[in-house]
Write a protein that holds these residues in place. Structure first.
Motif, PDB file in Angstrom:
ATOM      1  N   ASN A  58       0.825  -1.200   0.000  1.00 27.61           N
ATOM      2  CA  ASN A  58       0.000   0.000   0.000  1.00 27.61           C
ATOM      3  C   ASN A  58       0.871   1.266   0.000  1.00 27.61           C
ATOM      4  OD1 ASN A  58      -2.219   1.699   0.435  1.00 27.61           O
ATOM      5  ND2 ASN A  58      -2.106   1.440   2.652  1.00 27.61           N
ATOM      6  N   THR A  78       0.801  -4.702   5.960  1.00 27.36           N
ATOM      7  CA  THR A  78      -0.178  -4.796   7.039  1.00 27.36           C
ATOM      8  C   THR A  78      -1.354  -5.695   6.669  1.00 27.36           C
ATOM      9  OG1 THR A  78      -1.552  -3.455   8.486  1.00 27.36           O
ATOM     10  CG2 THR A  78      -1.390  -2.727   6.228  1.00 27.36           C
ATOM     11  N   GLU A  79      -1.526  -5.965   5.381  1.00 31.92           N
ATOM     12  CA  GLU A  79      -2.689  -6.749   4.948  1.00 31.92           C
ATOM     13  C   GLU A  79      -2.552  -8.212   5.349  1.00 31.92           C
ATOM     14  OE1 GLU A  79      -4.302  -6.071   1.035  1.00 31.92           O
ATOM     15  OE2 GLU A  79      -3.168  -4.215   0.896  1.00 31.92           O
ATOM     16  N   SER A 129      -4.858 -10.718   4.358  1.00 28.79           N
ATOM     17  CA  SER A 129      -5.734 -11.576   3.570  1.00 28.79           C
ATOM     18  C   SER A 129      -4.961 -12.714   2.894  1.00 28.79           C
ATOM     19  CB  SER A 129      -6.429 -10.727   2.502  1.00 28.79           C
ATOM     20  OG  SER A 129      -6.929 -11.548   1.486  1.00 28.79           O
ATOM     21  N   ARG A 168      -5.157 -12.489  -0.845  1.00 28.90           N
ATOM     22  CA  ARG A 168      -4.187 -11.552  -1.420  1.00 28.90           C
ATOM     23  C   ARG A 168      -2.791 -12.173  -1.455  1.00 28.90           C
ATOM     24  NH1 ARG A 168      -4.386  -6.024  -1.776  1.00 28.90           N
ATOM     25  NH2 ARG A 168      -6.384  -6.459  -2.720  1.00 28.90           N
ATOM     26  N   ARG A 202       3.879 -10.136   7.762  1.00 29.47           N
ATOM     27  CA  ARG A 202       2.827  -9.179   8.116  1.00 29.47           C
ATOM     28  C   ARG A 202       3.297  -8.225   9.217  1.00 29.47           C
ATOM     29  NH1 ARG A 202      -3.032 -10.629  10.497  1.00 29.47           N
ATOM     30  NH2 ARG A 202      -3.922  -8.569  10.239  1.00 29.47           N
ATOM     31  N   MET A 262      -7.512   7.167   7.266  1.00 30.98           N
ATOM     32  CA  MET A 262      -7.214   6.172   6.239  1.00 30.98           C
ATOM     33  C   MET A 262      -8.513   5.527   5.763  1.00 30.98           C
ATOM     34  SD  MET A 262      -4.574   3.102   6.778  1.00 30.98           S
ATOM     35  CE  MET A 262      -4.336   1.854   5.537  1.00 30.98           C
ATOM     36  N   ASN A 289      -1.951   2.657   9.780  1.00 28.92           N
ATOM     37  CA  ASN A 289      -1.874   1.714   8.659  1.00 28.92           C
ATOM     38  C   ASN A 289      -1.863   0.266   9.164  1.00 28.92           C
ATOM     39  OD1 ASN A 289      -1.406   0.803   5.970  1.00 28.92           O
ATOM     40  ND2 ASN A 289       0.800   0.794   6.332  1.00 28.92           N
ATOM     41  N   ILE A 290      -1.023   0.015  10.160  1.00 34.39           N
ATOM     42  CA  ILE A 290      -0.921  -1.340  10.710  1.00 34.39           C
ATOM     43  C   ILE A 290      -2.203  -1.703  11.453  1.00 34.39           C
ATOM     44  CG2 ILE A 290       0.367  -2.805  12.327  1.00 34.39           C
ATOM     45  CD1 ILE A 290       2.874  -1.180  11.604  1.00 34.39           C
ATOM     46  N   GLY A 316      -5.080  -2.580   8.892  1.00 34.95           N
ATOM     47  CA  GLY A 316      -4.929  -3.911   8.291  1.00 34.95           C
ATOM     48  C   GLY A 316      -5.264  -5.023   9.280  1.00 34.95           C
ATOM     49  N   ASN A 317      -4.805  -4.856  10.508  1.00 36.01           N
ATOM     50  CA  ASN A 317      -5.055  -5.881  11.525  1.00 36.01           C
ATOM     51  C   ASN A 317      -6.514  -5.917  11.957  1.00 36.01           C
ATOM     52  OD1 ASN A 317      -2.394  -7.268  12.893  1.00 36.01           O
ATOM     53  ND2 ASN A 317      -1.903  -5.383  11.847  1.00 36.01           N
ATOM     54  N   THR A 325      -8.678  -7.538   9.137  1.00 34.21           N
ATOM     55  CA  THR A 325      -8.493  -8.996   9.093  1.00 34.21           C
ATOM     56  C   THR A 325      -9.209  -9.652  10.266  1.00 34.21           C
ATOM     57  OG1 THR A 325      -6.372  -8.708   8.009  1.00 34.21           O
ATOM     58  CG2 THR A 325      -6.780 -10.850   8.980  1.00 34.21           C
ATOM     59  N   VAL A 374     -10.810  -9.590   1.296  1.00 33.85           N
ATOM     60  CA  VAL A 374      -9.809  -8.784   0.574  1.00 33.85           C
ATOM     61  C   VAL A 374     -10.193  -7.310   0.694  1.00 33.85           C
ATOM     62  CG1 VAL A 374      -8.740  -8.316  -1.664  1.00 33.85           C
ATOM     63  CG2 VAL A 374      -9.323 -10.652  -1.034  1.00 33.85           C
ATOM     64  N   PHE A 375      -9.205  -6.481   1.023  1.00 39.60           N
ATOM     65  CA  PHE A 375      -9.449  -5.047   1.170  1.00 39.60           C
ATOM     66  C   PHE A 375      -8.443  -4.261   0.338  1.00 39.60           C
ATOM     67  CE2 PHE A 375     -10.712  -7.086   5.144  1.00 39.60           C
ATOM     68  CZ  PHE A 375     -12.026  -6.659   5.233  1.00 39.60           C
ATOM     69  N   ASP A 376      -8.875  -3.102  -0.104  1.00 34.52           N
ATOM     70  CA  ASP A 376      -7.950  -2.157  -0.719  1.00 34.52           C
ATOM     71  C   ASP A 376      -7.785  -1.007   0.258  1.00 34.52           C
ATOM     72  OD1 ASP A 376      -7.385  -3.397  -3.223  1.00 34.52           O
ATOM     73  OD2 ASP A 376      -9.464  -2.992  -3.766  1.00 34.52           O
ATOM     74  N   LEU A 377      -6.559  -0.798   0.685  1.00 38.52           N
ATOM     75  CA  LEU A 377      -6.294   0.241   1.668  1.00 38.52           C
ATOM     76  C   LEU A 377      -5.686   1.456   0.982  1.00 38.52           C
ATOM     77  CD1 LEU A 377      -4.559  -1.972   4.411  1.00 38.52           C
ATOM     78  CD2 LEU A 377      -6.995  -1.554   4.086  1.00 38.52           C
ATOM     79  N   CYS A 378      -6.228   2.635   1.250  1.00 37.24           N
ATOM     80  CA  CYS A 378      -5.614   3.868   0.732  1.00 37.24           C
ATOM     81  C   CYS A 378      -4.459   4.237   1.664  1.00 37.24           C
ATOM     82  CB  CYS A 378      -6.613   5.014   0.729  1.00 37.24           C
ATOM     83  SG  CYS A 378      -7.934   4.784  -0.447  1.00 37.24           S
ATOM     84  N   PRO A 379      -3.395   4.847   1.133  1.00 38.11           N
ATOM     85  CA  PRO A 379      -2.308   5.265   2.027  1.00 38.11           C
ATOM     86  C   PRO A 379      -2.846   6.243   3.088  1.00 38.11           C
ATOM     87  CG  PRO A 379      -1.600   5.375  -0.261  1.00 38.11           C
ATOM     88  CD  PRO A 379      -3.078   5.127  -0.281  1.00 38.11           C
ATOM     89  N   PRO A 380      -2.387   6.116   4.331  1.00 42.84           N
ATOM     90  CA  PRO A 380      -2.862   7.018   5.383  1.00 42.84           C
ATOM     91  C   PRO A 380      -2.358   8.442   5.204  1.00 42.84           C
ATOM     92  CG  PRO A 380      -1.107   5.610   6.216  1.00 42.84           C
ATOM     93  CD  PRO A 380      -1.396   5.152   4.824  1.00 42.84           C
TER      94      PRO A 380
END
Lengths: 132, 150
Positions: free
Chosen positions: A58, A87-88, A90, A93, A107, B43, B92-93, B96-97, B100, B108-114
């Motif tokens: 990202n 950090t993802e 999945s 993914r 991770r 974010m 950011n971390i 994601g955590n 999940t 599945v996720f799409d994360l934008c930069p913070p």
């Protein structure tokens, strides 16, 4: 001759943690190159040979997946092992990235021990090739 | 809607594992709020769940994160890292955590930069009065988090 590593992450703090961990890992490190995103990473790769690429997914401008796709277009660059540090979490993914040639996935948050183990496993380092 | 206990549980885990900070609940966040500035990081994410996470923390807490994560004292070296970057990466971390934890490992996720910015101290009063913000103490300094699910 030490191992040259390219660290790609838009977070200066994460690049700092990775660099510090690599320098304390006992692995014979040569140069550590840093890039803020995929675009900068490709610039580094134009002028320098690296043995391993550690990249986030990202990132702005060019993300990790786009970087891997660009690397895969080049017959020489695509031989460099790539590991994702992201950090993802999945599994879907992770599988998708492995199908693109990614060799390992770590991770965040990660421990220094887990990063060191991943690098040693990835590069198939033997005792004689390590400093510790 | 993500349950409050889960939001706090993941926040504590990431604080301890990434920033090496001891996390604790607090009774009244406004009692602890003495600071010289605030940083807000936000974010957005999309995919199986869509929304945004916003974090607000005193600058002092973000500086402490830089020191803890990089294992350095408050020296010249530390001033090279902007405390805004520390909160942005922490978020950011965390994002994601948390996703999940909530969506499972197949989601599945799409994360934008913070993105992170300094905000005026006077915003603090409004912030602690907003019920959507949860707060915990990290090494006895409060941090506020708001999870918005669309």
């Amino acid at each position: 001759m030490g191992i040259n590593i390219l660290v790609v992450d838009d977070s200066k703090i994460i690049r700092g943690v990775i660099t510090k961990t690599l320098n304390l890992s006992g692995v014979d490190i040569g140069n550590i190159y840093e890039a803020n995103n995929g675009k900068e990473a490709l610039e580094v790769l134009k002028n320098n040979w690296v043995d391993l690429i550690l990249t986030d997914i990202n990132m702005p401008e060019m993300n990790g997946v786009e970087l891997i796709e660009e690397i895969n277009k080049d017959d020489i660059l695509k031989t460099i092992p790539i590991a994702i540090i992201s950090t993802e979490g999945s599994q879907t993914r992770v599988e998708e990235l492995k199908s693109k040639g990614v060799k390992a996935y770590l991770r965040k948050p990660f421990t220094p021990e887990s990063l060191k183990k991943m690098i040693i496993d990835l590069l198939n380092l033997k005792e004689g090739e390590r400093n510790d | 809607m993500i349950e409050e206990a889960k939001v706090k549980q993941v926040l504590k885990k990431v604080a301890e594992e990434f920033a090496f900070m001891f996390a604790d609940d607090q009774e009244n966040p406004s009692d602890e709020l003495v600071c010289d500035g605030l940083i807000r990081a936000r974010m957005k994410f999309s995919g199986d769940i869509k929304g945004e996470i916003i974090m607000v923390a005193p600058v002092e807490l973000c500086r402490n994160m830089v020191s803890n994560v990089l294992g350095i004292e408050e020296t010249e070296e530390q001033t090279n890292v902007d405390p805004k970057e520390a909160l942005a990466e922490f978020l950011n971390i965390y994002c994601g955590n948390l996703l999940t934890e909530v969506g499972g490992e197949d989601a599945v996720f799409d994360l934008c930069p913070p993105e992170a910015e300094e905000i005026p101290l006077e915003n603090l009063g409004n912030l602690v009065d907003e019920e959507e913000y949860l707060s915990i103490l990290l090494d006895e300094i409060p941090i506020f988090v708001k999870v918005i699910i669309e």
